[in-house]
Design a protein around this motif. Structure first.
Motif, PDB file in Angstrom:
ATOM      1  N   PHE A   1       0.835  -1.210   0.000  1.00 35.04           N
ATOM      2  CA  PHE A   1       0.000   0.000   0.000  1.00 35.04           C
ATOM      3  C   PHE A   1       0.869   1.260   0.000  1.00 35.04           C
ATOM      4  O   PHE A   1       0.543   2.251  -0.669  1.00 35.04           O
ATOM      5  CB  PHE A   1      -0.931   0.005   1.207  1.00 35.04           C
TER       6      PHE A   1
ATOM      7  N   VAL B   1      -9.310  -1.361  -4.539  1.00 39.83           N
ATOM      8  CA  VAL B   1      -8.813  -2.652  -4.073  1.00 39.83           C
ATOM      9  C   VAL B   1      -9.906  -3.694  -4.260  1.00 39.83           C
ATOM     10  O   VAL B   1     -11.022  -3.530  -3.777  1.00 39.83           O
ATOM     11  CB  VAL B   1      -8.388  -2.597  -2.599  1.00 39.83           C
TER      12      VAL B   1
ATOM     13  N   CYS C   1      -6.900  -0.064   3.686  1.00 42.75           N
ATOM     14  CA  CYS C   1      -7.613   0.845   2.775  1.00 42.75           C
ATOM     15  C   CYS C   1      -7.935   2.159   3.482  1.00 42.75           C
ATOM     16  O   CYS C   1      -7.803   3.248   2.899  1.00 42.75           O
ATOM     17  CB  CYS C   1      -8.906   0.184   2.271  1.00 42.75           C
TER      18      CYS C   1
ATOM     19  N   ALA D   1      -7.626   4.643   0.325  1.00 40.56           N
ATOM     20  CA  ALA D   1      -8.174   4.079  -0.911  1.00 40.56           C
ATOM     21  C   ALA D   1      -9.576   4.628  -1.159  1.00 40.56           C
ATOM     22  O   ALA D   1     -10.265   5.045  -0.226  1.00 40.56           O
ATOM     23  CB  ALA D   1      -8.206   2.556  -0.822  1.00 40.56           C
TER      24      ALA D   1
ATOM     25  N   PHE E   1     -13.258  -0.331  -1.845  1.00 43.62           N
ATOM     26  CA  PHE E   1     -12.873  -1.704  -1.529  1.00 43.62           C
ATOM     27  C   PHE E   1     -14.003  -2.622  -1.974  1.00 43.62           C
ATOM     28  O   PHE E   1     -15.152  -2.433  -1.591  1.00 43.62           O
ATOM     29  CB  PHE E   1     -12.619  -1.871  -0.032  1.00 43.62           C
TER      30      PHE E   1
ATOM     31  N   VAL F   1     -13.768   4.935   3.216  1.00 41.35           N
ATOM     32  CA  VAL F   1     -13.718   4.209   1.950  1.00 41.35           C
ATOM     33  C   VAL F   1     -15.124   3.736   1.588  1.00 41.35           C
ATOM     34  O   VAL F   1     -15.943   3.464   2.462  1.00 41.35           O
ATOM     35  CB  VAL F   1     -12.764   2.996   2.067  1.00 41.35           C
TER      36      VAL F   1
END
Length: 658
Positions: A376, A384, A418, A423, A426, A461
């Protein structure tokens, strides 16, 4: 010696054709330059000058255009178009030279007529040659006449002897795909097949000929007619044929003793995206309409994004990588603990995209928090997709701790990272076995779903999970087992003749994951309408029939630990929301709080620390309340199924009576 003979015959035919072209040109020149005087009266010197210039231009351009290197007995439209194109260039060259050279001039109309008449003659003799070669093998008076003419003027025999050695086929479909196949077979001397007829339903085509091959109506085709034309195999060349119709025709011709093959676009990794002739795949055995769920909006979402796919070397993960590569991500990171699978898909994509794809491969386990943090930190993935998991039901029954650590805590690692590294999204790959699970694998995936749904309530996320059924061709599916058993002469083993499963192909499953992830807002559990379920018994019988091996027995071995008779896709079918895709639904389940998830994870962690699989399974039952014994679920499902069958029989009896 044989090679030399073939080469000499090739050059003999080529130069013979040059001589015939020269003869046709001479006749055209005599007609238009000598016999036809016209307004511009030519002297003998002027006629000779025009003949020399025009002949050199035509012959020179035809040589440059490799007109005499073509095998005209198999010549298709492309060969004739090349001849027309080269003679067009020759005319322009002739016109230019005639204007600049100090020769006696003729009118533009006469020049054009000379070249055009010569071209018409050249096209005519080639068509006559091809027609004689093709029809000179017919066992009738006209066929014998053509064979003698062909022998007299070209020195070769009709293609009867060569055609006898080829497999004679009927092509199902006279559309673009079918005609393309026919052209390829006719133009390729090395082809093992020769088309005898087309079978189509288009009234505009029926009764006519394409490439000299008759087009028959599907309704008029009889087994006697196919036998008269010596057809040995049937080739399906209609990729868009309706599922029910394909099954009907497949069964008809297969039962009649014909080999049935298919010609269409395969998956990219099978043949580089090119058309090819193949046996019916197991997907065709099911005869269910393939679902195409990816769209332009999905492609646009992933374009120019950094995407990390865990389990990228597995059956589903590798197809996710293929699908994702087509969407032109900024960077694709493939992560897997098994290096061979990751290496295979890496090499495949490198060959396919030739450096146009920014592709990285990392070998690590999602349970290794430190290794995953390094990944990461290096790539900062925006999206992801977690496809890494232990999925084999019987093996996980005996390795409960490993299933929990890999599936549950591995997913928890991914969710935490994440959030930590910012991120955007997910996406978790789940399974229908997570619905009212009766086995360790299904229960761990249900726990993963709860972790993901809980994270959506307090994280930054966007989370989603996608649930689907059994996947054809995956490493853990029943199909490879059946293939091995049939190859070994049987018997084919099934655990229970009553077992019913939902199936989908690997590309379908991958497309579903990608589209559902792109449309997710946050916290959704996506479910695919997978259509009609398939009896494993029927699947085994179809595979045996397709193999052509007789006498293979099917035996029952009893349900395996944790195995259901009937798979379920939804927990609460009355709580489904529709999406813009009619095949995708959303099941809304109440998300657990972060505190409750932590409590259940602590319970599982303590149980795993004991190194006792039995304790771990008991802890899993507490963490996942819907985790039931297979005996309980199978008994309930069987009783429900029996009741439904009784109601159907009563309803059918009423219909029969009234």
């Amino acid at each position: 010696m044989k090679v030399q003979e073939k080469k000499s015959q090739k050059y003999h035919i080529r130069w013979m054709l040059v001589c015939y072209d020269a003869l046709i040109y001479l006749m055209s020149a005599i007609l238009l330059l000598i016999l036809y005087g016209g307004m511009d009266k030519l002297t003998t010197a002027g006629i000779a000058e025009q003949m020399i210039i025009s002949a050199i231009c035509i012959l020179f351009v035809r040589m440059i255009g490799k007109i005499y290197n073509q095998v005209w007995r198999y010549g298709g439209i492309q060969c004739y178009m090349r001849l027309i194109f080269t003679d067009g260039i020759a005319f322009v060259l002739y016109l230019g030279l005639e204007l600049i050279l100090p020769v006696q001039k003729i009118t533009f109309a006469r020049m054009l007529s000379l070249v055009s008449l010569n071209l018409l003659g050249a096209l005519t003799i080639r068509m006559m040659y091809r027609y004689a070669y093709k029809c000179g093998n017919k066992d009738n008076a006209w066929g014998r006449v053509l064979a003698k003419l062909l022998r007299a003027f070209s020195g070769i025999d009709a293609g009867k002897e060569k055609e006898v050695q080829k497999i004679k086929v009927a092509i199902m479909g006279a559309g673009r795909v079918g005609v393309g196949l026919a052209e390829e077979l006719l133009n390729n001397e090395q082809a093992s097949y020769i088309p005898r007829c087309f079978i189509d339903i288009n009234k505009e085509k029926v009764g006519r000929e394409i490439q000299g091959i008759p087009v028959w109506s599907e309704n008029d085709v009889t087994l006697e007619k196919l036998e008269d034309f010596e057809v040995q195999e049937i080739i399906f060349a209609i990729p868009t044929m309706e599922t029910e119709k394909r099954k009907e025709l497949y069964d008809y011709y297969k039962n009649a003793g014909y080999k049935v093959k298919i010609y269409d676009y395969p998956t990219m990794h099978a043949a580089g995206g090119k058309m090819y002739l193949r046996e019916f795949d197991i997907e065709e055995l099911l005869f269910r309409k393939p679902l195409v769920v990816a769209d332009e909006n999905t492609n646009a979402y992933y374009r120019d994004k950094v995407v990390l796919i865990t389990g990228g070397g597995g059956s589903i993960g590798s197809e996710l990588c293929r699908q994702m590569a087509r969407m032109k991500p900024k960077q694709l990171v493939i992560l897997d603990i098994y290096e061979n699978g990751a290496y295979d898909v890496q090499q495949e994509l490198k060959i396919a995209y030739k450096g146009k794809l920014d592709l990285q491969v990392e070998i690590a386990s999602i349970t290794n928090r430190k290794a995953m943090a390094r990944v990461f930190e290096e790539y900062h993935p925006q999206i992801v997709i977690n496809a890494a998991a232990h999925k084999h039901v019987p093996l996980m029954e005996h390795n409960c701790i490993e299933a929990i650590e890999n599936n549950v805590f591995g997913t928890k690692n991914m969710v935490d990272l994440c959030e930590e590294y910012g991120a955007e999204r997910f996406m978790m790959v789940s399974t229908d076995k997570a619905v009212n699970p009766t086995n360790v694998m299904g229960a761990t995936k249900r726990m993963c779903e709860m972790i993901v749904q809980s994270a959506s309530t307090h994280g930054h996320v966007k989370y989603s999970a996608t649930r689907f059924g059994n996947v054809l061709g995956s490493a853990g599916s029943v199909i490879p087992l059946f293939k091995r058993q049939i190859a070994n002469g049987g018997p084919v083993t099934i655990t229970d003749k009553r077992i019913i499963r939902y199936f989908m192909t690997i590309p379908e499953a991958s497309q579903l994951v990608l589209q559902s992830g792109a449309m997710a807002k946050n916290g959704e559990l996506f479910v695919l309408d997978m259509g009609k379920p398939v009896k494993i018994m029927d699947l085994a019988e179809n595979m045996i029939r397709l193999s052509g091996v007789h006498g293979i027995e099917i035996i029952e071995t009893g349900l395996r630990p944790g195995e259901k008779l009937y798979e379920e896709l939804l927990v609460k079918t009355e709580e489904l929301d529709k999406t813009k895709n009619s095949m995708i639904f959303i099941e809304r389940d109440t998300a657990l709080s972060a505190e409750e998830i932590d409590k259940r994870l602590a319970l599982l962690k303590d149980a795993c620390a004991s190194d006792d699989d039995l304790k771990a399974k008991k802890a899993l039952r507490k963490a996942v309340p819907t985790f039931k014994t297979p005996e309980e679920v199978n008994r309930t499902a069987f009783e429900k199924n029996e009741k439904e069958n009784e109601e159907k029989q009563k309803k059918g009896l009423k219909v029969a009576l009234f």
